[in-house]
Structures are given as C-alpha cells and as structure tokens.
Write an enzyme that holds these catalytic residues in place. Structure first.
Site, PDB file in Angstrom:
ATOM      1  N   ASP A  60       0.868  -1.179   0.000  1.00  0.00           N
ATOM      2  CA  ASP A  60       0.000   0.000   0.000  1.00  0.00           C
ATOM      3  C   ASP A  60       0.908   1.235   0.000  1.00  0.00           C
ATOM      4  OD1 ASP A  60       1.018   0.200   2.524  1.00  0.00           O
ATOM      5  OD2 ASP A  60      -0.897   0.140   3.550  1.00  0.00           O
ATOM      6  N   ASP A 245      -8.476  -6.733   0.019  1.00  0.00           N
ATOM      7  CA  ASP A 245      -7.602  -7.093   1.139  1.00  0.00           C
ATOM      8  C   ASP A 245      -8.331  -6.734   2.408  1.00  0.00           C
ATOM      9  OD1 ASP A 245      -6.974  -4.052   0.705  1.00  0.00           O
ATOM     10  OD2 ASP A 245      -6.189  -4.527   2.687  1.00  0.00           O
ATOM     11  N   CYS A 283     -15.406 -27.661   6.457  1.00  0.00           N
ATOM     12  CA  CYS A 283     -14.096 -27.130   6.041  1.00  0.00           C
ATOM     13  C   CYS A 283     -13.077 -28.263   6.052  1.00  0.00           C
ATOM     14  CB  CYS A 283     -13.665 -26.023   7.003  1.00  0.00           C
ATOM     15  SG  CYS A 283     -12.048 -25.312   6.641  1.00  0.00           S
ATOM     16  N   CYS A 285      -9.738 -27.699   5.915  1.00  0.00           N
ATOM     17  CA  CYS A 285      -8.413 -27.128   6.174  1.00  0.00           C
ATOM     18  C   CYS A 285      -7.680 -28.004   7.191  1.00  0.00           C
ATOM     19  CB  CYS A 285      -8.510 -25.678   6.646  1.00  0.00           C
ATOM     20  SG  CYS A 285      -8.798 -25.455   8.413  1.00  0.00           S
ATOM     21  N   CYS A 288      -9.302 -27.915  10.748  1.00  0.00           N
ATOM     22  CA  CYS A 288     -10.581 -28.598  10.918  1.00  0.00           C
ATOM     23  C   CYS A 288     -10.435 -30.117  10.779  1.00  0.00           C
ATOM     24  CB  CYS A 288     -11.605 -28.052   9.920  1.00  0.00           C
ATOM     25  SG  CYS A 288     -12.038 -26.341  10.306  1.00  0.00           S
ATOM     26  N   HIS A 314      -7.378 -21.363   9.832  1.00  0.00           N
ATOM     27  CA  HIS A 314      -8.759 -21.684   9.438  1.00  0.00           C
ATOM     28  C   HIS A 314      -9.449 -20.486   8.770  1.00  0.00           C
ATOM     29  CE1 HIS A 314     -12.904 -22.762   9.236  1.00  0.00           C
ATOM     30  NE2 HIS A 314     -13.155 -21.600   9.823  1.00  0.00           N
TER      31      HIS A 314
HETATM   32 ZN   LIG Z   1     -11.035 -25.005   8.680  1.00  0.00          ZN
END
Ligand SMILES: [Zn+2]
Length: 341
Positions: A60, A245, A283, A285, A288, A314
């Site tokens: 930025d 963002d 999820c 990920c 999880c 997560h």
């Molecule tokens: Zn997750």
C-alpha cells in the site's frame, strides 16, 4: 489478499500460506519504512527475498496508515508530515517519496499516494481531499514511470512492477465519478477504490462500489481496499471486483472470532469446552481436519501461541475458499452454453 503488515501474515509461516493457496499478500509501506527500513530491505534484495515469498506481493502507499495517525499528522499540498507511532520521530511523505519507498521494497504492485478521506466528511472536505488525491496520483505515476526500473530485482527477463491509482471522493457518487475518470485518463496499470470501510454503513459501501466500478476498465485489475466480511467479499467479487484485502480474517482469528459455514463463532465461549467436533464440519483445512473445538478453545484460554496460528489458518482457508468458489463459478458461467432464458 491476506494482509502481512510487517512482512508477515501474523502467526502463519509462508509455506502454510502456499498450501492454503494464497496467490498474493499485502505488505504495509508505512510499517516497513519505519522498521526495518526500506533501504535495508533494498540491500537485502527486496521484500520478496527478505520475507521469502516468491509469489504476488502488493504494497500500500502508506496513505491509509498515515491517515490513521490522526493528531500525529499534518497534510499540505506537497505531502504529509507525521510522527512515528514507534518513537515519535518526525517524517515527511510526498507522493514521490512514497513511490521511492515502494520501489525499494520492490513488490509486484505499488499504490499511488492518496489521502484516505475520513467518514463522515462534508462535501467541501471530500472535494478538497479528492483534489489532493488526484494531484498526488499524477505525481506518483510520473515518478513511478521514471524510476520503476530501480526495483531491487529489475532484469531483462522479469516483467516490471505495476502501479495502481486509488479512487477517493468520500461518499459522494459524483466526486467518485470525477476521480475515476481522471485516473483512467492517466492510464494506471490497475485501479483501486479506497476510502471505504471507514465507518460508513454497509449500504453506502455497496453504493460507492456499484457507482464506481463500471467507470474503471474491465481489462485491468479492479481492487476494493480494506473489505470485508465473508458475505461482502463474495458479493463484491460477483459485481466484478478482482482484488480485495482485509485484516479481518487474521485479526479476528487472533481474538477467537472464527468464520464458518454455519456463521461466526467465538471459540472462547464456554459451550465449546468439551466440544469434540471440528471447528467447521464443512471445512477441510488442516485445522478442521485435525483439531477439536475444545482444543482450540483451550489454546485460546491458555494464551498459547499455537492458538493464533491455528485460528488464523482456518479463517484464511475460509476466506480463500470463498474466493476459489467464486472464481470457479464465474469460470463455469463464462464457459457454459447459453440457454434460453
Ligand atoms: Zn477449517
């Protein structure tokens, strides 16, 4: 874009960001300028090499951070004088200097120096602020074009850094329009809509994006800065926004606020004390798949460092998953045969 203020997406190692599928992250010019210093980063080969991130990187302009300093800053036509939040030392940023600092950092995309208009701002104030942003955009771009080859990694085989302009204009659609048209004439590599998510109601954010977006060329990246909640980013992406963002997924994670397919939850809540289920059953990920809500709550309650790491992984997986699904569905819409409607 996950936000990596200090050259790190807080609590998450770079290889994990890669496995989450992050394509680009953001660094904050203001923070990196103050510490460790842009010249030090230049000597170390630029920000990519310094932080070991061989993927997309955007810096930025520092305008938003300087704007956030309030009493610590003074704005003139030439630039902004501000005091460091670290040691109180005095600094002066002009559009040229902001671009020089970003060239030294050497990200892939740098941003024109702008004044982020506060909310609420009356019309004369928003108009004056937009006038300043347009003048600074011109100066930023001219300086960028003359000096962009000074990036630490410049070479014949690599493509060059890009510079984006930022549309301001407060919450006035005609000012937004005027600003967008002038910036498009200047011919930036991409365009951002700034000065949103600064405390205004969400309908107003949406209205400003809806009014401004069609004025920006479709064949160049269109970036809305500093948004948003999961449903917001999906909505804006479907409107045609290419980049966003926000510190929300990472900052909220460190405070125990987690976004899931079942809505938001606060992992500190007592109801999760013996909950053996995953954070988000939908999820997949790495958090999880492996850990229970009870364990994540325990880490948070015990102020363990791993808590911030797992929570952030997560939330980023959730956000990046939304964007992946939007991309896939836009892709299939654009390739699907056109049926009778
Ligand atoms: Zn997750």
């Amino acid at each position: 874009m996950p936000v990596g203020t200090q050259g790190t997406v807080k609590a998450v190692p770079q290889d994990t960001l890669e496995s989450l599928g992050a394509q680009i992250i953001l660094g904050n010019t203001y923070h990196l300028y103050l510490r460790p210093g842009h010249e030090a980063i230049r000597r170390m080969g630029g920000l990519h090499r310094f932080i070991s991130w061989p993927h997309g990187l955007l810096t930025d302009s520092g305008g938003f951070q300087v704007f956030s300093l309030n009493e610590l800053r003074k704005v003139t036509d030439d630039g902004v004088r501000f005091r460091s939040h670290l040691d109180g030392s005095s600094h002066f940023f002009t559009p040229e200097h902001a671009i020089d600092v970003q060239i030294a950092l050497g990200a892939d995309i740098c941003m024109a120096f702008d004044e982020c208009t506060e909310y609420p701002a009356d019309r004369p104030r928003a108009e004056e602020s937009m006038r300043l942003t347009m003048a600074w955009a011109r100066r930023s771009l001219d300086h960028f074009r003359a000096h962009s080859h000074e990036v630490p990694w410049f070479g014949p085989e690599v493509c060059c850094m890009q510079c984006f302009g930022i549309v301001q204009g407060g919450m006035y659609t005609d000012l937004r329009r005027q600003c967008a048209e002038r910036l498009v004439e200047m011919d930036f590599d991409g365009y951002a809509i700034g000065g949103l998510s600064v405390g205004e109601p969400r309908e107003l954010t949406l209205e400003m994006i809806a009014e401004t977006l069609p004025l920006l060329p479709k064949d160049k990246p269109r970036y809305v800065m500093g948004v948003g909640y999961p449903d917001e980013i999906e909505q804006y992406a479907r409107m045609g926004v290419d980049m966003m963002d926000c510190v929300l997924p990472t900052r909220a994670a460190r405070h125990g606020l987690l976004f899931t397919s079942e809505g938001r939850l606060n992992i500190k809540n007592k109801q999760f004390a013996e909950d053996q289920g995953p954070l988000d059953p939908l999820c997949d990920c790495m958090v999880c798949r492996r850990y229970s809500r009870a364990y994540l709550r325990h880490l948070m309650q015990s102020s363990e460092a791993l808590s911030g790491t797992l929570n952030t992984i997560h939330n980023l997986a959730f956000y990046l998953g939304i964007m992946r699904r939007v991309r896939d569905s836009l892709q299939s819409e654009s390739t699907a045969p056109v049926l009778d409607r």
